[in-house]
Design a protein around this motif. Sequence first.
Motif, mmCIF file in Angstrom:
data_model
loop_
_atom_site.group_PDB
_atom_site.id
_atom_site.type_symbol
_atom_site.label_atom_id
_atom_site.label_comp_id
_atom_site.label_asym_id
_atom_site.label_seq_id
_atom_site.Cartn_x
_atom_site.Cartn_y
_atom_site.Cartn_z
ATOM 1 N N ARG A 196 -4.460 -1.472 6.012
ATOM 2 C CA ARG A 196 -3.326 -2.404 6.058
ATOM 3 C C ARG A 196 -2.960 -2.732 7.504
ATOM 4 O O ARG A 196 -2.666 -3.892 7.838
ATOM 5 N N ARG A 210 -7.040 9.881 2.002
ATOM 6 C CA ARG A 210 -7.193 8.563 1.350
ATOM 7 C C ARG A 210 -6.005 7.660 1.700
ATOM 8 O O ARG A 210 -6.172 6.469 1.968
ATOM 9 N N GLN A 211 -4.808 8.230 1.661
ATOM 10 C CA GLN A 211 -3.621 7.438 1.990
ATOM 11 C C GLN A 211 -3.654 6.968 3.441
ATOM 12 O O GLN A 211 -3.255 5.840 3.751
ATOM 13 N N ASP A 234 -6.430 13.640 -0.788
ATOM 14 C CA ASP A 234 -5.513 12.567 -1.164
ATOM 15 C C ASP A 234 -4.750 12.049 0.057
ATOM 16 O O ASP A 234 -4.576 10.831 0.225
ATOM 17 N N ARG A 235 -4.323 12.956 0.930
ATOM 18 C CA ARG A 235 -3.620 12.525 2.133
ATOM 19 C C ARG A 235 -4.539 11.711 3.040
ATOM 20 O O ARG A 235 -4.115 10.733 3.668
ATOM 21 N N GLN A 254 -5.980 4.015 3.636
ATOM 22 C CA GLN A 254 -5.352 2.806 3.118
ATOM 23 C C GLN A 254 -4.367 2.223 4.137
ATOM 24 O O GLN A 254 -4.301 1.010 4.343
ATOM 25 N N TRP A 255 -3.619 3.116 4.806
ATOM 26 C CA TRP A 255 -2.676 2.650 5.825
ATOM 27 C C TRP A 255 -3.426 2.005 6.982
ATOM 28 O O TRP A 255 -3.007 0.954 7.494
#
Length: 285
Positions: free
Chosen positions: A58, A50-51, A47-48, A54-55
């Motif tokens: 962006r 994946r984050q 999960d980390r 995403q960052w």
Amino acid sequence: MGWLAVGDSYEISLVDGKVAARSAGPRATGRPLKTLPKALRDDPEVDRLRQLAQWLDRHAAECLARVDAWVVSSLPVPTALLARVWPDPAWRDALRDLVVLGDDPAAPGFLRDVTDGGDLRMVDLDGETVRLSPTSARLPHPAHLPALADLREFADELDITQRVEQLHRGTWSRPATLTDRDTAVTDFRGTKVPNRLAVRAATFGFRVSGSQVRCRVWEDGRTVEAALGFDEDYWDSEATLGGLSWSVVDGPTLRLAEVGPVAWSEGMRMATALSGAATTTGRAA
């Protein structure tokens, strides 16, 4: 990036921007698995990661948007700033192979590298790699590029792909037939645009304010805004476009003959992209 151990059986990493896993242990092949194992899908480390992905997405989008703004404005960018951001892959990907002007506005080159000290390594139109040390550099809008046709041809020969539209950005030149009374382009008036005009505008990087789609350009020491009107009932039905006009932000509406070449080109580019319509006002290049 490297591989992170998760438990005794797997390692995870980002591969092409997505979380990937591979088997760990003495018999592991080292190749990423085709799919993420079910046992890892809810793992906190996954999960980390994946984050982080995403960052990074962006961040890359923000870098592209910032460099695009530099191109549209044609403002000088300090080479010290270019040197500072160049080591970041997202910034480097956005900047590499853009046409840059140093101290000599008649000597464009394709940006290939920036040293720690702020020197620019560029390929000129003779195919030579040159090293320049200006205090600032411009990433010009194509309306301000000398020898644009030659630059496009040379870029095709080198198989150059620019992440930010510059060389192959659609440009429109202001026609010479305008009168001092003209304040709006009416070529797009009455054009029907499919549902969700606001979403379509955002996709192209434009903003909707009231009953207008707008884009801003810094040119000749002032901020000029192009505004394309449309009927206000655009969320649930098709929108009908109106006239295209330009004004100084917090200032007067401009006569068409007063609109600068970049503001004109970007306004026409916006209207053409949203309408999908051909226009006889100005010339596309």
